[in-house]
Design a protein around this motif. Structure first.
Motif, PDB file in Angstrom:
ATOM      1  N   ASP A 108      79.919   1.840 -12.006  1.00  0.00           N
ATOM      2  CA  ASP A 108      79.877   2.219 -10.590  1.00  0.00           C
ATOM      3  C   ASP A 108      81.289   2.493 -10.051  1.00  0.00           C
ATOM      4  OD1 ASP A 108      77.144   1.920 -10.642  1.00  0.00           O
ATOM      5  OD2 ASP A 108      77.154  -0.067  -9.714  1.00  0.00           O
ATOM      6  N   GLU A 109      82.258   1.672 -10.445  1.00  0.00           N
ATOM      7  CA  GLU A 109      83.624   1.858  -9.961  1.00  0.00           C
ATOM      8  C   GLU A 109      84.251   3.125 -10.540  1.00  0.00           C
ATOM      9  OE1 GLU A 109      87.289   0.987  -7.938  1.00  0.00           O
ATOM     10  OE2 GLU A 109      85.137   0.731  -7.607  1.00  0.00           O
ATOM     11  N   VAL A 110      84.034   3.374 -11.824  1.00  0.00           N
ATOM     12  CA  VAL A 110      84.560   4.604 -12.432  1.00  0.00           C
ATOM     13  C   VAL A 110      83.924   5.821 -11.783  1.00  0.00           C
ATOM     14  CG1 VAL A 110      84.680   5.956 -14.560  1.00  0.00           C
ATOM     15  CG2 VAL A 110      85.144   3.500 -14.624  1.00  0.00           C
ATOM     16  N   ALA A 111      82.615   5.780 -11.556  1.00  0.00           N
ATOM     17  CA  ALA A 111      81.933   6.905 -10.915  1.00  0.00           C
ATOM     18  C   ALA A 111      82.475   7.140  -9.510  1.00  0.00           C
ATOM     19  CB  ALA A 111      80.430   6.651 -10.869  1.00  0.00           C
ATOM     20  N   ARG A 112      82.731   6.053  -8.787  1.00  0.00           N
ATOM     21  CA  ARG A 112      83.284   6.184  -7.433  1.00  0.00           C
ATOM     22  C   ARG A 112      84.665   6.841  -7.462  1.00  0.00           C
ATOM     23  NH1 ARG A 112      86.644   4.079  -4.041  1.00  0.00           N
ATOM     24  NH2 ARG A 112      87.507   2.623  -5.565  1.00  0.00           N
ATOM     25  N   LEU A 113      85.508   6.409  -8.379  1.00  0.00           N
ATOM     26  CA  LEU A 113      86.850   6.975  -8.496  1.00  0.00           C
ATOM     27  C   LEU A 113      86.796   8.441  -8.934  1.00  0.00           C
ATOM     28  CD1 LEU A 113      88.574   3.902 -10.151  1.00  0.00           C
ATOM     29  CD2 LEU A 113      89.123   4.843  -7.895  1.00  0.00           C
ATOM     30  N   LEU A 114      85.889   8.744  -9.854  1.00  0.00           N
ATOM     31  CA  LEU A 114      85.754  10.129 -10.317  1.00  0.00           C
ATOM     32  C   LEU A 114      85.344  11.052  -9.175  1.00  0.00           C
ATOM     33  CD1 LEU A 114      83.936   9.668 -13.748  1.00  0.00           C
ATOM     34  CD2 LEU A 114      86.217  10.660 -13.417  1.00  0.00           C
ATOM     35  N   THR A 115      84.362  10.647  -8.400  1.00  0.00           N
ATOM     36  CA  THR A 115      83.870  11.527  -7.343  1.00  0.00           C
ATOM     37  C   THR A 115      84.849  11.642  -6.170  1.00  0.00           C
ATOM     38  OG1 THR A 115      82.608   9.668  -6.448  1.00  0.00           O
ATOM     39  CG2 THR A 115      81.451  11.173  -7.897  1.00  0.00           C
ATOM     40  N   SER A 116      85.675  10.613  -5.975  1.00  0.00           N
ATOM     41  CA  SER A 116      86.612  10.674  -4.854  1.00  0.00           C
ATOM     42  C   SER A 116      87.929  11.333  -5.226  1.00  0.00           C
ATOM     43  CB  SER A 116      86.887   9.263  -4.309  1.00  0.00           C
ATOM     44  OG  SER A 116      87.501   8.455  -5.295  1.00  0.00           O
ATOM     45  N   LEU A 117      88.329  11.258  -6.499  1.00  0.00           N
ATOM     46  CA  LEU A 117      89.650  11.756  -6.887  1.00  0.00           C
ATOM     47  C   LEU A 117      89.609  12.893  -7.907  1.00  0.00           C
ATOM     48  CD1 LEU A 117      91.413   8.306  -7.362  1.00  0.00           C
ATOM     49  CD2 LEU A 117      91.531   9.799  -5.355  1.00  0.00           C
ATOM     50  N   GLY A 118      88.525  12.983  -8.674  1.00  0.00           N
ATOM     51  CA  GLY A 118      88.508  13.950  -9.763  1.00  0.00           C
ATOM     52  C   GLY A 118      87.535  15.091  -9.612  1.00  0.00           C
ATOM     53  N   ALA A 119      86.833  15.135  -8.480  1.00  0.00           N
ATOM     54  CA  ALA A 119      85.807  16.182  -8.315  1.00  0.00           C
ATOM     55  C   ALA A 119      86.425  17.416  -7.667  1.00  0.00           C
ATOM     56  CB  ALA A 119      84.676  15.671  -7.434  1.00  0.00           C
ATOM     57  N   VAL A 135      86.521  16.894 -26.207  1.00  0.00           N
ATOM     58  CA  VAL A 135      87.199  17.921 -25.419  1.00  0.00           C
ATOM     59  C   VAL A 135      88.705  17.703 -25.564  1.00  0.00           C
ATOM     60  CG1 VAL A 135      87.577  18.776 -23.081  1.00  0.00           C
ATOM     61  CG2 VAL A 135      85.284  18.085 -23.808  1.00  0.00           C
ATOM     62  N   PRO A 136      89.498  18.735 -25.762  1.00  0.00           N
ATOM     63  CA  PRO A 136      90.949  18.532 -25.806  1.00  0.00           C
ATOM     64  C   PRO A 136      91.456  17.946 -24.490  1.00  0.00           C
ATOM     65  CG  PRO A 136      90.371  20.708 -26.640  1.00  0.00           C
ATOM     66  CD  PRO A 136      89.122  20.133 -26.033  1.00  0.00           C
ATOM     67  N   THR A 137      92.339  16.982 -24.590  1.00  0.00           N
ATOM     68  CA  THR A 137      92.922  16.405 -23.383  1.00  0.00           C
ATOM     69  C   THR A 137      93.592  17.480 -22.545  1.00  0.00           C
ATOM     70  OG1 THR A 137      93.265  14.294 -24.513  1.00  0.00           O
ATOM     71  CG2 THR A 137      94.556  14.680 -22.521  1.00  0.00           C
ATOM     72  N   ALA A 138      94.223  18.434 -23.204  1.00  0.00           N
ATOM     73  CA  ALA A 138      94.910  19.509 -22.484  1.00  0.00           C
ATOM     74  C   ALA A 138      93.967  20.260 -21.560  1.00  0.00           C
ATOM     75  CB  ALA A 138      95.552  20.478 -23.470  1.00  0.00           C
ATOM     76  N   SER A 139      92.722  20.483 -21.992  1.00  0.00           N
ATOM     77  CA  SER A 139      91.795  21.252 -21.164  1.00  0.00           C
ATOM     78  C   SER A 139      91.402  20.464 -19.925  1.00  0.00           C
ATOM     79  CB  SER A 139      90.560  21.657 -21.971  1.00  0.00           C
ATOM     80  OG  SER A 139      89.781  20.522 -22.301  1.00  0.00           O
ATOM     81  N   ILE A 140      91.242  19.134 -20.054  1.00  0.00           N
ATOM     82  CA  ILE A 140      90.902  18.306 -18.903  1.00  0.00           C
ATOM     83  C   ILE A 140      92.059  18.279 -17.916  1.00  0.00           C
ATOM     84  CG2 ILE A 140      90.369  15.952 -18.158  1.00  0.00           C
ATOM     85  CD1 ILE A 140      88.902  15.551 -20.808  1.00  0.00           C
ATOM     86  N   VAL A 141      93.256  18.066 -18.425  1.00  0.00           N
ATOM     87  CA  VAL A 141      94.435  17.973 -17.560  1.00  0.00           C
ATOM     88  C   VAL A 141      94.750  19.317 -16.920  1.00  0.00           C
ATOM     89  CG1 VAL A 141      96.914  17.484 -17.523  1.00  0.00           C
ATOM     90  CG2 VAL A 141      95.367  16.019 -18.838  1.00  0.00           C
ATOM     91  N   ASP A 142      94.703  20.383 -17.689  1.00  0.00           N
ATOM     92  CA  ASP A 142      95.030  21.704 -17.152  1.00  0.00           C
ATOM     93  C   ASP A 142      94.034  22.145 -16.092  1.00  0.00           C
ATOM     94  OD1 ASP A 142      97.209  21.790 -18.832  1.00  0.00           O
ATOM     95  OD2 ASP A 142      96.283  23.137 -20.296  1.00  0.00           O
ATOM     96  N   ALA A 143      92.746  21.863 -16.325  1.00  0.00           N
ATOM     97  CA  ALA A 143      91.731  22.244 -15.338  1.00  0.00           C
ATOM     98  C   ALA A 143      91.919  21.474 -14.042  1.00  0.00           C
ATOM     99  CB  ALA A 143      90.339  22.001 -15.908  1.00  0.00           C
ATOM    100  N   ALA A 144      92.231  20.184 -14.150  1.00  0.00           N
ATOM    101  CA  ALA A 144      92.455  19.376 -12.954  1.00  0.00           C
ATOM    102  C   ALA A 144      93.693  19.850 -12.202  1.00  0.00           C
ATOM    103  CB  ALA A 144      92.613  17.908 -13.341  1.00  0.00           C
TER     104      ALA A 144
END
Length: 277
Positions: A266-277, A4-13
């Motif tokens: 587990d730590e990455v999943a925790r950070l993703l769900t708390s900050l990136g969802a 996935v282009p980094t731009a699409s991840i950053v822009d969507a967030a």
């Protein structure tokens, strides 16, 4: 699936007001752990390879090829980013190999030289549709060029972005690299000012030293890309240390690396769900 282009991840967030999380790959086990977390949560992320890690492995290509293979073999939405690179030949080789974004880091140079070198490589990367991050000044913890009290100037930052054409800017707002405790307090007002002044997403380096609540607040204030490395190495080595202490006869590294890898997932999943969802 294709990267996935980094731009699409950053822009969507950025559009959603959440964090675009980027995690450093130190070795194959951490890469596998990060990818597993993305697959389990369904949240896209950026896999990063830093210049320090390249130096540790004695070269870029083996780890980069392995990271690209992990990302391409996964059904998760993943991108691969090269972090803190200064060698133009290494940047070009990494992009040609498949990296979708790069941090061009000439922050040690005087301002005008930083602008010239960054603009030149940004133009080359853009011809290949590669996302470019840069840094103005220097975030603390990498030689002390910026102490905790130093802050990015919004006017200078805007001039730098306009002069270089970069797609994202790493800013100094109170974090520092290589922190082992999560005690940094960030300048949220400055983040808001920078976010409103700049046409590109902001990047936070040294995020491992920032607590979850503080990270959530700085994202709400306008920060987008959140880089995390030391937090994962702390989790990984903590498990390894405990297992070796509990069993002095343990010699098969896989016996301790497997649970350490799971702990990082587990730590990455925790950070993703708390900050990136």
């Amino acid at each position: 699936m294709p990267l996935v282009p980094t731009a699409s991840i950053v822009d969507a967030a950025r559009a959603a007001g959440v964090g675009a999380l980027a995690f450093n790959v130190i070795h194959l086990e951490t890469g596998e752990a990060i990818v597993a977390a993305a697959e389990e949560t369904g949240i896209p992320l950026v896999l990063q390879i830093s210049k320090n890690c390249i130096d540790y492995h004695g070269g870029m290509m083996p780890l980069l090829r392995a990271t690209l293979a992990l990302a391409e073999d996964s059904a998760a939405g993943l991108s691969v980013h090269l972090d803190h690179l200064t060698d133009p030949d290494m940047i070009r080789a990494g992009v040609e190999a498949g990296a979708r974004s790069v941090m061009v880091d000439y922050s040690d140079l005087p301002y005008e030289e930083n602008v010239r070198a960054t603009a030149e490589l940004t133009a080359w990367c853009h011809e290949r549709e590669v996302f470019v991050e840069a840094e103005l000044g220097k975030v603390g913890g990498k030689g002390g060029a910026h102490a905790f009290g130093v802050r990015t100037d919004p006017d200078e930052a805007l001039a730098f972005v306009q002069a270089t054409g970069v797609d994202a800017l790493a800013v100094a707002v109170g974090s520092s690299h290589r922190m082992r405790e999560r005690t940094a307090v960030l300048d949220k007002d400055l983040v808001t000012t920078l976010s409103e002044a700049l046409p590109v997403p902001l990047v936070l380096h040294g995020s491992s030293g920032v607590a979850d609540e503080e990270l959530a607040q700085v994202i709400a204030a306008g920060m987008t890309k959140i880089n995390i490395s030391s937090r994962l190495t702390t989790v990984f080595t903590g498990v390894v240390r405990e297992m070796l202490a509990a069993d002095p006869d343990l010699t098969d590294s896989r016996k301790c690396f497997e649970p350490a890898r799971r702990a990082v997932t587990d730590e990455v999943a925790r950070l993703l769900t708390s900050l990136g969802a």
